[in-house]
Design an enzyme around this catalytic site. Sequence first.
Site, short mmCIF file in Angstrom:
data_model
loop_
_atom_site.label_atom_id
_atom_site.label_comp_id
_atom_site.label_asym_id
_atom_site.label_seq_id
_atom_site.Cartn_x
_atom_site.Cartn_y
_atom_site.Cartn_z
N SER A 204 0.83 -1.21 0.00
CA SER A 204 0.00 0.00 0.00
C SER A 204 0.87 1.27 0.00
CB SER A 204 -0.87 0.01 1.26
OG SER A 204 -0.04 -0.06 2.39
N PRO A 205 0.33 2.38 -0.51
CA PRO A 205 1.08 3.64 -0.46
C PRO A 205 1.47 4.01 0.98
CG PRO A 205 -0.77 3.84 -1.94
CD PRO A 205 -0.92 2.51 -1.28
N GLY A 208 4.35 1.99 1.84
CA GLY A 208 5.40 2.44 0.92
C GLY A 208 6.17 3.62 1.49
N GLU A 225 6.15 -0.63 -5.61
CA GLU A 225 4.98 -0.99 -6.43
C GLU A 225 3.77 -0.83 -5.53
OE1 GLU A 225 4.94 -1.85 -9.60
OE2 GLU A 225 7.02 -2.31 -10.06
N CYS A 259 -4.23 -4.78 -7.30
CA CYS A 259 -3.76 -3.39 -7.29
C CYS A 259 -4.23 -2.62 -8.51
CB CYS A 259 -2.25 -3.35 -7.20
SG CYS A 259 -1.45 -4.34 -8.49
#
Length: 481
Positions: A204-205, A208, A225, A259
């Site tokens: 997940s962001p 990330g 990613e 995703c």
Amino acid sequence: MSTAVQDIAPQQEADTGRTERLFEAQRGRALALRTSSAADRIDKIKRLRQAMFDRTDQIYAACHADFAKPAPEVDITEILPVVMEANHAIRHLKGWMKPERKRPTLLMFGTSAEVRYEPRGVCLIISPWNYPINLSLGPLVSAIAAGNTVILKPSEMTPHCAQLMAEIVDEVFDENEVSVVQGAVETSQHLLGLPFDHIFFTGSPAVGKIVMRAAAEHLTSVTLELGGKSPVIVDKTADLDKTAQNLVWGKFANNGQTCIAPDYLYVHADVSDAFVEAMGKALTRLYGDQKAMASNTDYCRIVNDKHHGRVKALIDDATERGARVSTGGTPANEDNYIAPTILTDVDAQSRVLDEEIFGPVLPIIPFTDTDRILADINAKPKPLALYVFARDNEFIDKVLDNTSAGGTCVNHSMVQFLHANLPFGGVNNSGIGNSHGHYGFKAFSHERAVVRERFSLSFLFLPPYKGFTKWFIRFAVKYLN
Ligand SMILES: NC(=O)c1ccc[n+]([C@@H]2O[C@H](COP(=O)([O-])OP(=O)(O)OC[C@H]3O[C@@H](n4cnc5c(N)ncnc54)[C@H](O)[C@@H]3O)[C@@H](O)[C@H]2O)c1
């Protein structure tokens, strides 16, 4: 060999002492691998591929135990992408590893130059649960192709797959070269404290950002990613039946836990009713009627209670704000089942239009003003995927020219992932860097610039700066570049 179907206890955090010993041992091994040949690397990739073939039934069983994923979907979305990655690397690795000669510019006349692809060294791969095999072993192929050592940390949420991969890796590799470290957040954070040469993170962001912060401590390079909300635009010129069929597969395969799954959809108001009807028909064609869907083994499940509750809450929030359930909307209490759900009349403030859905729910929003929806898309963080369905090429170009996304499919969804010659990655909030094929090899390689002096004119720049030297430097500034 153990079987993957036995119940696996909740993931324990890894022994930090063992992790550090592995890391140190891999550092030594990474130095030795710098000069490994293409043949050596190809041999390892072939052994990994073979181990996957030998354990195909165990892969099906592990994916089923973790989230009731149907075997054909395991074939298409877990095994095939890794086998493709392996075959592509086996076919092209020799060429990828060759130093690339570069022609000298005028200023560098009298030198020769090349870019050498050197392994980054000790790499960390952290993977998510939603394609547990694919997103762990796919990047592993690229890392091995590039000549690295790897510690792989799979997701704790798919423990059967994590255990199976630990067994496969243990069987195929020396642990000083590739090893799996199992564990949850604590293990991941401990690993992130080590000075890896590269981190390849899929997730997940939000996580990330944690990874990137940790990497900054050692100035470790990263490939991130990530995810986010991937929009779909259906124009009035689109072939509605084909569009619906391609979208139903792209949205509901893996139960929407993808995703690059279509997250929310704009459809031109002139065709919105017909399109919603086409979606309903396509759903019935692919999964049966509402009753049949619940027991259809081709339809996967939400990974766990927590995510089931999260997706249910998104549906409840939308309906409480007035959304209409066109189809589905029936989460079961057991089995983590949620029927494929299409929502219309969705209030703009609904959470389903704000958070990444990551489940089998598709909000549909009619539009008439293309500029307005492009502005709405651009007001959100840049998505991992953007899908456009139309027969009108001008419309398609307008969407492509006026938006940004990691990747785009025109008149299809999700298949961009399967194109081995294309980069796969996000942009800003949806990711940094690329994976797949040659791009994956490059992600795990350092591009080292090498210039060799032969008879360059650089001696003409040396002090004292007067007379001819001064004139020559001015000349170079104006003309030799
Ligand atoms: N771009 C892609 O290729 C891609 C592919 C699949 C999934 N995703 C994204 O991944 C997300 C879903 O996967 P997920 O729920 O497993 O993601 P996640 O970010 O929660 O977890 C991913 C990995 O990070 C670890 N992790 C979790 N919290 C952590 C923390 N605080 N510190 C350090 N490590 C931590 C987990 O153990 C797991 O191995 C979605 O956002 C989806 O879009 C992206």
